[in-house]
Motif scaffolding. Structure first.
Motif, PDB file in Angstrom:
ATOM      1  N   UNK A 127       1.211  -1.130   0.149  1.00 30.07           N
ATOM      2  CA  UNK A 127      -0.028  -0.050   0.319  1.00 30.07           C
ATOM      3  C   UNK A 127       0.293   1.646  -0.660  1.00 30.07           C
ATOM      4  N   UNK A 128       1.830   1.207   0.751  1.00 29.52           N
ATOM      5  CA  UNK A 128       2.711   2.638   0.556  1.00 29.52           C
ATOM      6  C   UNK A 128       3.803   1.939  -0.492  1.00 29.52           C
ATOM      7  N   UNK A 129       3.734   3.387  -0.518  1.00 30.69           N
ATOM      8  CA  UNK A 129       5.085   3.419  -1.643  1.00 30.69           C
ATOM      9  C   UNK A 129       6.529   3.893  -1.053  1.00 30.69           C
ATOM     10  N   UNK A 130       6.290   4.312  -0.328  1.00 31.37           N
ATOM     11  CA  UNK A 130       7.929   3.807   0.580  1.00 31.37           C
ATOM     12  C   UNK A 130       8.457   2.392   0.355  1.00 31.37           C
ATOM     13  N   UNK A 131       6.985   1.461   1.415  1.00 24.33           N
ATOM     14  CA  UNK A 131       7.568   0.332   0.442  1.00 24.33           C
ATOM     15  C   UNK A 131       7.807  -0.805  -0.288  1.00 24.33           C
ATOM     16  N   UNK A 132       7.487   0.172  -1.352  1.00 22.38           N
ATOM     17  CA  UNK A 132       8.115  -0.269  -2.841  1.00 22.38           C
ATOM     18  C   UNK A 132       9.198  -0.288  -3.310  1.00 22.38           C
ATOM     19  N   UNK A 133       9.644   1.461  -2.318  1.00 20.38           N
ATOM     20  CA  UNK A 133      10.894   1.784  -2.345  1.00 20.38           C
ATOM     21  C   UNK A 133      12.255   0.598  -2.239  1.00 20.38           C
ATOM     22  N   UNK A 134      11.706   0.359  -0.578  1.00 20.03           N
ATOM     23  CA  UNK A 134      12.463  -0.084   0.054  1.00 20.03           C
ATOM     24  C   UNK A 134      11.972  -2.360  -0.803  1.00 20.03           C
ATOM     25  N   UNK A 135      11.412  -2.460  -0.978  1.00 20.54           N
ATOM     26  CA  UNK A 135      11.352  -4.182  -1.854  1.00 20.54           C
ATOM     27  C   UNK A 135      12.872  -3.966  -2.854  1.00 20.54           C
ATOM     28  N   UNK A 136      12.835  -2.926  -3.359  1.00 23.50           N
ATOM     29  CA  UNK A 136      13.536  -2.884  -4.632  1.00 23.50           C
ATOM     30  C   UNK A 136      14.834  -2.848  -5.187  1.00 23.50           C
ATOM     31  N   UNK A 137      15.653  -1.359  -2.994  1.00 23.81           N
ATOM     32  CA  UNK A 137      16.459  -0.655  -2.437  1.00 23.81           C
ATOM     33  C   UNK A 137      17.098  -2.693  -1.851  1.00 23.81           C
ATOM     34  N   UNK A 138      16.062  -3.513  -1.334  1.00 24.58           N
ATOM     35  CA  UNK A 138      16.760  -4.252   0.036  1.00 24.58           C
ATOM     36  C   UNK A 138      16.481  -5.362  -1.251  1.00 24.58           C
ATOM     37  N   UNK A 139      16.259  -5.502  -2.271  1.00 28.06           N
ATOM     38  CA  UNK A 139      16.498  -7.006  -3.267  1.00 28.06           C
ATOM     39  C   UNK A 139      15.852  -7.603  -3.459  1.00 28.06           C
ATOM     40  N   UNK A 140      14.788  -7.201  -2.625  1.00 26.06           N
ATOM     41  CA  UNK A 140      13.824  -8.623  -2.374  1.00 26.06           C
ATOM     42  C   UNK A 140      12.698  -9.217  -3.091  1.00 26.06           C
ATOM     43  N   UNK A 141      12.673  -8.322  -4.207  1.00 24.51           N
ATOM     44  CA  UNK A 141      11.794  -9.018  -5.751  1.00 24.51           C
ATOM     45  C   UNK A 141      12.651 -10.089  -5.966  1.00 24.51           C
ATOM     46  N   UNK A 142      13.664 -10.239  -5.652  1.00 27.16           N
ATOM     47  CA  UNK A 142      14.867 -11.167  -6.335  1.00 27.16           C
ATOM     48  C   UNK A 142      15.228 -12.418  -6.486  1.00 27.16           C
ATOM     49  N   UNK A 143      14.689 -12.610  -4.674  1.00 30.30           N
ATOM     50  CA  UNK A 143      14.653 -13.131  -3.896  1.00 30.30           C
ATOM     51  C   UNK A 143      13.084 -14.055  -4.229  1.00 30.30           C
ATOM     52  N   UNK A 144      11.748 -14.276  -4.356  1.00 29.17           N
ATOM     53  CA  UNK A 144      10.853 -14.652  -4.203  1.00 29.17           C
ATOM     54  C   UNK A 144      10.383 -15.653  -5.451  1.00 29.17           C
TER      55      UNK A 144
END
Length: 357
Positions: free
Chosen positions: A29-46
């Motif tokens: 829901x939050x735009x800060x989470x959208x940025x954090x998902x990318x910045x932490x590289x989380x999208x690459x492990x799902x």
């Protein structure tokens, strides 16, 4: 990330892969989470079967074109000084932006806190200083406290354009948008710090949507995704609080009281979702003298959305930024066409910064 957290992250990632036995869609829901998902590289492990989409959690992005045009129109009044956060300066209106107005000599100031405006107003009684009230429950209390302080101090040359919106009240309309199917929600931890958990219980009781109040560190987000995928897999939707070190069930009672005293619910126009009854906040009767639109009559022309821009679809999760024909071509951070590319919480700016690496 400390070694211990890396080990925990690997274990959580394995659990997520085990939970995702069929396609699932989770909205941050939050735009800060959208940025954090990318910045932490989380999208690459799902796993690829887990679809992460963005929601209406960027206050600049959900501000309607009409409301942006009102700001620009107010800036043309010679006796007014417009006071806003930096992101709003570059958002294109139908004609120009606040930034172009300032380049033309208009007195427009970037504030770091709404309280800055009190000192500006006290220092120059000859001008009226207009607060641009943009934000969700996280920042609304600071605007309310500013207006309250101005009243107590007897400051007459300060007013506000209240375009505040409630994330809580927008989730129900969001859940009924045609073509948008969401299995789980990553809820904004900073908003729930103010509101408390109870207002979000409707997601569990009426919509059966798995939801987790989430912090912003890498482990916070991975843990919340694991909670969500497990609830979706087991068909046991609940509203859980992962961010317990900050978020309390009752929220921030003092902040809630300030909001309740200074503001009252009203209808609000959201980009991408239209007019949503009861999701906005206008000044209460006790403070309505500070409403800039009650002091100044503004004649508006028809507002027009930027041609080709799909920010409205991105905000509602109907499309991803990369599906926009303007993305990274015509629309870039240096030359934004829509607000989602301008704001530091915007989905398009996140995709531009991280997905092109």
């Amino acid at each position: 990330m400390p070694d211990q957290n890396k080990q925990i992250a690997r274990q959580l990632a394995e659990k997520i892969r085990a939970n995702v036995t069929h396609p699932m869609t989770i909205m941050e829901v939050c735009g800060t989470h959208t940025h954090a998902l990318f910045a932490h590289g989380i999208r690459s492990i799902i796993p690829p079967e887990l679809n992460l989409i963005s929601g209406p959690g960027c206050p600049v992005c959900v501000t309607s074109q009409h409301d942006i045009d009102i700001m620009i129109k107010l800036a043309s009044v010679p006796t007014l000084t417009i006071c806003t956060f930096g992101d709003m300066m570059r958002v294109p209106g139908t004609k120009g932006s606040l930034l172009t107005e300032r380049a033309n000599g208009t007195d427009i100031r970037v504030m770091y806190s709404p309280f800055d405006v009190i000192s500006w107003a006290e220092a120059d009684p000859s001008r009226e200083f207009v607060l641009i009230g943009i934000g969700f429950e996280t920042t609304i209390p600071s605007f309310g406290a500013t207006i309250k302080a101005a009243k107590e101090k007897g400051i007459k040359n300060l007013s506000i354009l209240s375009l505040h919106k409630s994330v809580v009240d927008a989730l129900e309309p969001l859940a009924t948008i045609p073509g948008v199917s969401v299995d789980g929600l990553i809820l904004p931890g900073h908003v729930v710090t103010i509101t408390g958990i109870e207002p979000f219980k409707i997601l569990e009781t009426e919509f059966g949507t798995a939801s987790v109040v989430t912090g912003f560190e890498a482990i916070d987000m991975i843990a919340s995704i694991e909670y969500l995928t497990r609830m979706i897999h087991d068909k046991t939707p609940k509203v859980l609080n992962q961010y317990t070190r900050v978020v309390k069930n009752e929220g921030n009672r003092i902040a809630q009281e300030i909001i309740k005293e200074v503001f009252t619910p009203c209808d609000s126009n959201w980009r991408g979702m239209g007019n949503l009854p009861g999701t906005g906040l206008t000044l209460s009767k006790e403070y309505e003298d500070f409403d800039v639109l009650k002091r100044h009559k503004v004649e508006m022309e028809e507002s027009k959305e930027p041609p080709g821009c799909i920010c409205g679809q991105v905000i509602t999760g109907s499309a991803k930024p990369t599906e926009c024909p303007l993305f990274a071509k015509v629309c870039t951070p240096a030359n934004p066409v829509g607000p989602c590319m301008v704001s530091g919480e915007g989905s398009c700016s996140a995709y531009y910064k991280y997905s092109r690496i």
